[in-house]
Design a protein around this motif. Structure first.
Motif, PDB file in Angstrom:
ATOM      1  N   UNK A 114      19.517  -5.616  29.138  1.00 40.69           N
ATOM      2  CA  UNK A 114      20.460  -6.712  28.908  1.00 40.69           C
ATOM      3  C   UNK A 114      19.783  -7.901  28.231  1.00 40.69           C
ATOM      4  N   UNK A 115      18.632  -8.327  28.764  1.00 44.40           N
ATOM      5  CA  UNK A 115      17.900  -9.463  28.202  1.00 44.40           C
ATOM      6  C   UNK A 115      16.424  -9.087  28.220  1.00 44.40           C
ATOM      7  N   UNK A 116      15.923  -8.650  27.063  1.00 45.75           N
ATOM      8  CA  UNK A 116      14.546  -8.144  27.040  1.00 45.75           C
ATOM      9  C   UNK A 116      13.521  -9.240  27.307  1.00 45.75           C
ATOM     10  N   UNK A 117      13.837 -10.488  26.976  1.00 43.79           N
ATOM     11  CA  UNK A 117      12.908 -11.580  27.266  1.00 43.79           C
ATOM     12  C   UNK A 117      12.760 -11.798  28.769  1.00 43.79           C
ATOM     13  N   UNK A 118      13.884 -11.885  29.453  1.00 40.62           N
ATOM     14  CA  UNK A 118      13.851 -12.080  30.895  1.00 40.62           C
ATOM     15  C   UNK A 118      13.250 -10.877  31.599  1.00 40.62           C
ATOM     16  N   UNK A 119      13.603  -9.683  31.130  1.00 40.15           N
ATOM     17  CA  UNK A 119      13.078  -8.475  31.765  1.00 40.15           C
ATOM     18  C   UNK A 119      11.567  -8.385  31.615  1.00 40.15           C
ATOM     19  N   UNK A 120      11.048  -8.710  30.438  1.00 41.47           N
ATOM     20  CA  UNK A 120       9.595  -8.681  30.225  1.00 41.47           C
ATOM     21  C   UNK A 120       8.894  -9.720  31.082  1.00 41.47           C
ATOM     22  N   UNK A 121       9.487 -10.896  31.219  1.00 44.14           N
ATOM     23  CA  UNK A 121       8.888 -11.949  32.038  1.00 44.14           C
ATOM     24  C   UNK A 121       8.819 -11.538  33.502  1.00 44.14           C
ATOM     25  N   UNK A 122       9.918 -11.017  34.031  1.00 47.83           N
ATOM     26  CA  UNK A 122       9.930 -10.611  35.442  1.00 47.83           C
ATOM     27  C   UNK A 122       8.962  -9.467  35.699  1.00 47.83           C
ATOM     28  N   UNK A 123       8.899  -8.524  34.778  1.00 45.90           N
ATOM     29  CA  UNK A 123       7.999  -7.403  34.975  1.00 45.90           C
ATOM     30  C   UNK A 123       6.542  -7.832  34.864  1.00 45.90           C
ATOM     31  N   UNK A 124       6.256  -8.818  34.016  1.00 43.81           N
ATOM     32  CA  UNK A 124       4.892  -9.334  33.902  1.00 43.81           C
ATOM     33  C   UNK A 124       4.443  -9.974  35.213  1.00 43.81           C
ATOM     34  N   UNK A 125       5.343 -10.655  35.906  1.00 43.40           N
ATOM     35  CA  UNK A 125       4.989 -11.276  37.183  1.00 43.40           C
ATOM     36  C   UNK A 125       4.637 -10.234  38.238  1.00 43.40           C
ATOM     37  N   UNK A 126       5.461  -9.207  38.365  1.00 45.11           N
ATOM     38  CA  UNK A 126       5.186  -8.172  39.366  1.00 45.11           C
ATOM     39  C   UNK A 126       3.931  -7.383  39.020  1.00 45.11           C
ATOM     40  N   UNK A 127       3.715  -7.112  37.747  1.00 51.47           N
ATOM     41  CA  UNK A 127       2.516  -6.374  37.339  1.00 51.47           C
ATOM     42  C   UNK A 127       1.263  -7.188  37.601  1.00 51.47           C
ATOM     43  N   UNK A 128       1.307  -8.486  37.325  1.00 52.70           N
ATOM     44  CA  UNK A 128       0.154  -9.350  37.565  1.00 52.70           C
ATOM     45  C   UNK A 128      -0.214  -9.364  39.041  1.00 52.70           C
ATOM     46  N   UNK A 129       0.772  -9.493  39.913  1.00 52.22           N
ATOM     47  CA  UNK A 129       0.485  -9.478  41.357  1.00 52.22           C
ATOM     48  C   UNK A 129      -0.086  -8.139  41.784  1.00 52.22           C
ATOM     49  N   UNK A 130       0.461  -7.058  41.262  1.00 50.69           N
ATOM     50  CA  UNK A 130       0.010  -5.728  41.666  1.00 50.69           C
ATOM     51  C   UNK A 130      -1.417  -5.456  41.230  1.00 50.69           C
TER      52      UNK A 130
END
Length: 252
Positions: free
Chosen positions: A105-121
């Motif tokens: 739906x929104x590739x900018x928002x999706x990439x941002x949210x996924x970057x946060x979870x990946x960074x924590x992991x």
């Protein structure tokens, strides 16, 4: 009446011109247009001048330039149970406009949210010392995971850089004490290695002097020369140990 007839004859021309103007789209070099015909994807067009059939077709603009966004600070517990706050910057761009619009739906928002979870992991799988010493490896790991997961959205993550790894004051003081203790340990080891090397050289020198007794006389004269150069009235005469052994033997 002539005026009404004139405007009536001009109206279709104006409508046609209006429809033609609304059908024209100009896309810049870094833009692409995703075309939907009656709601279904039909093609990707651009750059330059393109035509879109009004009502029947719709166009969604997609920017292909590299985008940069800051990952908000994330609270992470490292593998050795240390609480840290990390943030990063992510560089990415769209390489497939169709998937970027159709698959998410929104590739900018999706990439941002996924970057946060990946960074924590990823950060949570490393110890604190690894975070501080192997930052480049962390950047590579986060970038690789993000690139693999966002490939289905037509996104290419080109780079990830960790900006800050923040610790509380107590942990900073503990790290400073640890570094000081490490420096003291290295200094003691270097000092001990120096003593060992000096002892080895003394042993080698003693063995060499024992093979050439005349060299002791030269050494004695060199020592007297050094004492005389110091303007001292004291003169030291070395006596061989064998002389004391000989005297002790006569007394017995």
């Amino acid at each position: 009446m002539p005026d009404i007839d004139f405007f009536a004859s001009l109206l279709p021309i104006l409508v046609i011109l209006g429809i033609a103007a609304s059908a024209i789209r100009i896309l810049r070099e870094y833009e692409r247009g995703v075309i939907f015909t009656l709601g279904r994807f039909s093609s990707v067009k651009g750059p330059g001048l393109i035509f879109v059939i009004p009502v029947v077709q719709q166009m969604v603009r997609v920017d292909l330039r590299t985008r940069v966004f800051d990952v908000p600070p994330q609270d992470v517990i490292s593998r050795d149970n240390v609480s840290v706050r990390v943030n990063a910057v992510v560089y990415y761009r769209v390489i497939d406009p169709e998937r970027a619009i159709v698959q998410v739906e929104d590739y900018n928002q999706a990439t941002s949210e996924f970057a946060q979870t990946t960074l924590r992991s990823v950060v949570g799988q490393h110890e604190l010392d690894q975070m501080l010493a192997e930052r480049e490896q962390l950047n590579t790991d986060v970038q690789r995971i993000l690139d693999e997961r966002t490939d289905a959205w037509g996104i290419k993550v080109s780079n990830v850089e960790l900006k800050h790894i923040d610790l509380d004051e107590q942990m900073v003081r503990a790290i400073a004490k640890q570094a000081e203790a490490e420096r003291l340990r290295r200094a003691k080891i270097i000092d001990a290695e120096g003593e060992q090397q000096a002892a080895e050289k003394l042993v080698e020198a003693g063995e060499m002097l024992s093979k050439h007794p005349e060299s002791m006389q030269l050494r004695y004269l060199g020592t007297l020369s050094n004492i005389a150069g110091e303007k001292s009235s004291t003169i030291v005469f070395p006596l061989p140990v064998e002389l004391f052994n000989l005297i002790s033997g006569k007394k017995d």
